[in-house]
Write a protein that holds these residues in place. Structure first.
Motif, PDB file in Angstrom:
ATOM      1  N   TRP A 124       3.575   5.232   0.140  1.00  0.00           N
ATOM      2  CA  TRP A 124       3.827   4.741  -1.208  1.00  0.00           C
ATOM      3  C   TRP A 124       4.909   5.597  -1.861  1.00  0.00           C
ATOM      4  N   ASP A 125       5.968   4.941  -2.292  1.00  0.00           N
ATOM      5  CA  ASP A 125       7.096   5.603  -2.950  1.00  0.00           C
ATOM      6  C   ASP A 125       7.107   5.159  -4.409  1.00  0.00           C
ATOM      7  N   LEU A 126       6.633   6.036  -5.281  1.00  0.00           N
ATOM      8  CA  LEU A 126       6.529   5.683  -6.687  1.00  0.00           C
ATOM      9  C   LEU A 126       7.896   5.425  -7.310  1.00  0.00           C
ATOM     10  N   ARG A 127       8.884   6.231  -6.977  1.00  0.00           N
ATOM     11  CA  ARG A 127      10.202   6.092  -7.604  1.00  0.00           C
ATOM     12  C   ARG A 127      10.830   4.746  -7.300  1.00  0.00           C
ATOM     13  N   ARG A 128      10.651   4.289  -6.069  1.00  0.00           N
ATOM     14  CA  ARG A 128      11.229   2.999  -5.674  1.00  0.00           C
ATOM     15  C   ARG A 128      10.301   1.838  -5.975  1.00  0.00           C
ATOM     16  N   GLY A 129       9.002   2.141  -6.175  1.00  0.00           N
ATOM     17  CA  GLY A 129       8.036   1.064  -6.354  1.00  0.00           C
ATOM     18  C   GLY A 129       7.856   0.259  -5.093  1.00  0.00           C
ATOM     19  N   VAL A 130       7.852   0.949  -3.937  1.00  0.00           N
ATOM     20  CA  VAL A 130       7.796   0.273  -2.644  1.00  0.00           C
ATOM     21  C   VAL A 130       6.714   0.934  -1.786  1.00  0.00           C
TER      22      VAL A 130
ATOM     23  N   PRO B  48       8.987  -0.958  10.512  1.00  0.00           N
ATOM     24  CA  PRO B  48       8.255  -0.880   9.241  1.00  0.00           C
ATOM     25  C   PRO B  48       8.506  -2.104   8.383  1.00  0.00           C
ATOM     26  N   VAL B  49       7.576  -2.362   7.479  1.00  0.00           N
ATOM     27  CA  VAL B  49       7.687  -3.453   6.518  1.00  0.00           C
ATOM     28  C   VAL B  49       7.602  -2.858   5.120  1.00  0.00           C
ATOM     29  N   ASP B  50       8.573  -3.184   4.291  1.00  0.00           N
ATOM     30  CA  ASP B  50       8.594  -2.715   2.901  1.00  0.00           C
ATOM     31  C   ASP B  50       8.024  -3.796   1.985  1.00  0.00           C
ATOM     32  N   ILE B  51       7.070  -3.409   1.150  1.00  0.00           N
ATOM     33  CA  ILE B  51       6.468  -4.339   0.198  1.00  0.00           C
ATOM     34  C   ILE B  51       6.734  -3.832  -1.219  1.00  0.00           C
ATOM     35  N   PRO B  52       7.529  -4.565  -1.995  1.00  0.00           N
ATOM     36  CA  PRO B  52       7.735  -4.169  -3.394  1.00  0.00           C
ATOM     37  C   PRO B  52       6.422  -4.294  -4.171  1.00  0.00           C
ATOM     38  N   VAL B  53       6.133  -3.327  -4.992  1.00  0.00           N
ATOM     39  CA  VAL B  53       4.925  -3.336  -5.813  1.00  0.00           C
ATOM     40  C   VAL B  53       5.349  -3.482  -7.274  1.00  0.00           C
ATOM     41  N   ARG B  54       5.134  -4.681  -7.820  1.00  0.00           N
ATOM     42  CA  ARG B  54       5.525  -4.969  -9.196  1.00  0.00           C
ATOM     43  C   ARG B  54       4.318  -5.023 -10.138  1.00  0.00           C
ATOM     44  N   GLU B  55       3.131  -5.184  -9.564  1.00  0.00           N
ATOM     45  CA  GLU B  55       1.902  -5.224 -10.349  1.00  0.00           C
ATOM     46  C   GLU B  55       0.869  -4.328  -9.679  1.00  0.00           C
TER      47      GLU B  55
ATOM     48  N   ASP C  68     -19.643   0.367  16.380  1.00  0.00           N
ATOM     49  CA  ASP C  68     -18.413   1.147  16.358  1.00  0.00           C
ATOM     50  C   ASP C  68     -18.346   1.958  15.070  1.00  0.00           C
ATOM     51  N   ASP C  69     -17.457   2.955  15.065  1.00  0.00           N
ATOM     52  CA  ASP C  69     -17.215   3.710  13.843  1.00  0.00           C
ATOM     53  C   ASP C  69     -16.645   2.783  12.769  1.00  0.00           C
ATOM     54  N   LEU C  70     -16.937   3.097  11.519  1.00  0.00           N
ATOM     55  CA  LEU C  70     -16.448   2.306  10.393  1.00  0.00           C
ATOM     56  C   LEU C  70     -15.680   3.209   9.440  1.00  0.00           C
ATOM     57  N   THR C  71     -14.453   2.842   9.124  1.00  0.00           N
ATOM     58  CA  THR C  71     -13.621   3.637   8.221  1.00  0.00           C
ATOM     59  C   THR C  71     -12.891   2.732   7.251  1.00  0.00           C
ATOM     60  N   LEU C  72     -12.911   3.124   5.983  1.00  0.00           N
ATOM     61  CA  LEU C  72     -12.169   2.431   4.932  1.00  0.00           C
ATOM     62  C   LEU C  72     -11.323   3.446   4.173  1.00  0.00           C
ATOM     63  N   LEU C  73     -10.096   3.080   3.888  1.00  0.00           N
ATOM     64  CA  LEU C  73      -9.234   3.871   3.013  1.00  0.00           C
ATOM     65  C   LEU C  73      -8.609   2.900   2.019  1.00  0.00           C
ATOM     66  N   LEU C  74      -9.051   3.000   0.771  1.00  0.00           N
ATOM     67  CA  LEU C  74      -8.654   2.046  -0.259  1.00  0.00           C
ATOM     68  C   LEU C  74      -7.803   2.752  -1.309  1.00  0.00           C
ATOM     69  N   ALA C  75      -6.648   2.167  -1.620  1.00  0.00           N
ATOM     70  CA  ALA C  75      -5.747   2.762  -2.612  1.00  0.00           C
ATOM     71  C   ALA C  75      -5.403   1.736  -3.682  1.00  0.00           C
ATOM     72  N   ARG C  76      -5.306   2.203  -4.917  1.00  0.00           N
ATOM     73  CA  ARG C  76      -4.786   1.381  -5.995  1.00  0.00           C
ATOM     74  C   ARG C  76      -3.389   1.886  -6.328  1.00  0.00           C
ATOM     75  N   LEU C  77      -2.413   1.045  -6.127  1.00  0.00           N
ATOM     76  CA  LEU C  77      -1.019   1.407  -6.372  1.00  0.00           C
ATOM     77  C   LEU C  77      -0.586   0.804  -7.696  1.00  0.00           C
ATOM     78  N   THR C  78      -0.059   1.634  -8.544  1.00  0.00           N
ATOM     79  CA  THR C  78       0.396   1.187  -9.854  1.00  0.00           C
ATOM     80  C   THR C  78       1.901   1.374  -9.928  1.00  0.00           C
ATOM     81  N   PRO C  79       2.658   0.313 -10.226  1.00  0.00           N
ATOM     82  CA  PRO C  79       4.120   0.423 -10.222  1.00  0.00           C
ATOM     83  C   PRO C  79       4.611   1.362 -11.314  1.00  0.00           C
ATOM     84  N   PRO C  80       5.805   1.904 -11.129  1.00  0.00           N
ATOM     85  CA  PRO C  80       6.342   2.823 -12.138  1.00  0.00           C
ATOM     86  C   PRO C  80       6.643   2.088 -13.428  1.00  0.00           C
ATOM     87  N   THR C  81       6.463   2.807 -14.517  1.00  0.00           N
ATOM     88  CA  THR C  81       6.805   2.211 -15.825  1.00  0.00           C
ATOM     89  C   THR C  81       8.301   2.333 -16.047  1.00  0.00           C
ATOM     90  N   SER C  82       8.826   1.299 -16.669  1.00  0.00           N
ATOM     91  CA  SER C  82      10.281   1.277 -16.897  1.00  0.00           C
ATOM     92  C   SER C  82      10.643   2.129 -18.104  1.00  0.00           C
TER      93      SER C  82
END
Length: 470
Positions: A339-345, A385-392, A456-470
């Protein structure tokens, strides 16, 4: 265990309170042997891989039928796993009180004056040290002077201590394991009761032989459990994302099998430069120690590569090269998000791992189409790699295949079920504490029917990404 068997064991472990006069006569040697071989109290010894519980089983088998008070002590050096054997004539020994029972009383009645877990130092001239040094039981007409002084200072004027000080027969039997003394059992009889006989000594030695094997099994199990818990604790992210604006993370992990504490799954949160954070989930094939070792090496390598600030593709190539040279790490899978906060990507890349899920601003969860590539360890990994813009506000879920693979359905069906489980969470955005809200989601998924019956083993990693404020 049947209900009847459980009731018999409960009666043997916790008989009704009785006065000393009501406790009945002491059992003879033959009766004691029957108690150890054909009763619930004797059968319980070794049934649980826990040191204190095993010690309790021993003293419950001895009191009140064989003696009025019994205690179990184990050497501190043995507990911590020191390999050096017991000296022939040590100046002193350090032993931990593992269990104690006075007649039919409960442990809580005397834990204030003779606490379980207390470590005591016994000088050379005490019967305990002599029993350990010689390997022979010790019989005395009363408690020794050192013990008498210690008891008197433990609870002056206490009726329970006074009863021990009036003991008329005292027996100490060493606990010997593979030729070395590792502890002892101490028994006392009081006024009006027969002194310990040679036959009594033989009966107690027989019990000690059985007890020490059970105690050693419990000790080894607890050592392995501590090792596994230490490994498991080291897996937890160290709050690397807490200082990164626009990223909150929660996780959940459950190893395969009831007795396992750590498996081949691994995950981490990696702080990167320039307001970036890396999220990674991997799965070393298999279970048990070999998978755990491979998992640790891959996780360490990922941290090292992140510290060198390599790009996502470079990180995957580095892990692939390591896995190729690591026994047990071949065919490991991995998914990495940056997660790149500056780029919002958010940049995602995979090595043979199930695809991540994203949920944008409360909408439906969707899979991220990645070039899965080959698993790690084949030495020929390629992936884009795949880049996903995060706007919301966006939820990103990384997980291991144990959550989506099953014998009765295709993996795509499992992924769809996991997506629906994420969709069913409606209150995460309204949670007062963002971290608690994310943890609640992980917990609900782990406790859902989705995880029922998995091997099997069970693993979750959950993140909330918030886009940068303008």
């Amino acid at each position: 265990m049947s209900r009847k068997g459980a009731a018999v064991l409960e009666d043997a472990m916790h008989p009704p309170e009785r006065s000393r006069a009501e406790a009945g006569p002491l059992l003879g040697t033959a009766a004691l042997r029957r108690r150890l071989t054909a009763s619930a109290a004797g059968d319980a010894i070794g049934s649980v891989l826990d040191l204190r519980t095993t010690g309790d089983h021993v003293v419950h088998a001895l009191t009140p039928g064989f003696c009025r008070a019994a205690s179990v002590y184990v050497l501190e050096r043995w507990l911590v796993g020191e390999s050096a054997g017991m000296p022939v004539d040590p100046p002193r020994i350090e032993a931990r009180r593992l269990a104690l029972r006075m007649g039919p009383g409960a442990r809580e009645e005397y834990s204030d004056v003779l606490p379980i877990g207390e470590v005591l130092v016994f000088p050379r001239d005490t019967p305990y040290a002599r029993a350990l040094a010689t390997g022979q039981p010790q019989i005395l007409a009363a408690v020794d002077a050192h013990t008498a002084d210690r008891l008197a200072s433990s609870g002056p004027g206490d009726a329970r201590i006074d009863a021990l000080l009036r003991s008329t027969s005292f027996l100490v039997a060493p606990l010997r394991l593979r030729g070395s003394a590792v502890g002892f059992i101490a028994c006392t009889r009081g006024e009006g009761e027969p002194a310990f006989s040679v036959a009594d000594v033989a009966a107690l030695e027989s019990l000690a032989t059985r007890a020490v094997v059970a105690l050693d099994n419990a000790r080894l199990y607890e050592r392995e459990r501590r090792t596994a818990l230490a490994i498991r604790a080291s897996l937890l992210p160290t709050g690397a994302a807490s200082g990164v604006e626009g990223c909150r993370v929660a996780h959940a992990y459950r190893p395969a099998g009831d007795g396992d504490l750590v498996g081949g799954d691994w995950f981490d949160v990696l702080r990167r430069s320039n307001d970036r954070v890396g999220l990674i989930v991997g799965d070393a094939m298999g279970h048990g120690p070999e998978a755990a070792v491979a998992m640790i090496q891959l996780r360490t390598a990922a941290r090292t590569l992140a510290g060198l600030d390599v790009d996502p593709q470079g990180l995957m190539r580095g892990l692939d090269a390591l896995a190729a040279d690591t026994p047990g790490a071949s065919f490991a899978t991995c998914v990495y998000a940056e997660w790149d906060l500056r780029r919002g990507v958010c940049t995602l890349i995979s090595a043979g791992h199930p695809p991540p899920l994203i949920r944008v601003n409360g909408g439906p969860a969707q899979t991220v189409a990645l070039s899965a590539g080959l698993p790690l360890g084949l030495g020929d990994w390629t992936g884009e790699p795949v880049d996903i813009p995060v706007r919301e506000s966006t939820l990103l879920l990384l997980y291991s295949d144990g959550l989506v693979e099953s014998r009765d359905a295709d993996i795509d069906v499992g992924i769809a079920r996991l997506a629906r489980a994420l969709d069913e969470v409606k209150d995460i955005d309204e949670a007062e504490d963002a971290d608690d809200g994310l943890s609640g989601v992980c917990g609900r998924i782990m406790d859902s029917p989705l995880t029922a019956g998995t091997a099997d083993d069970l693993t979750l990693l959950l993140a909330r990404l918030t886009p940068p404020t303008s």
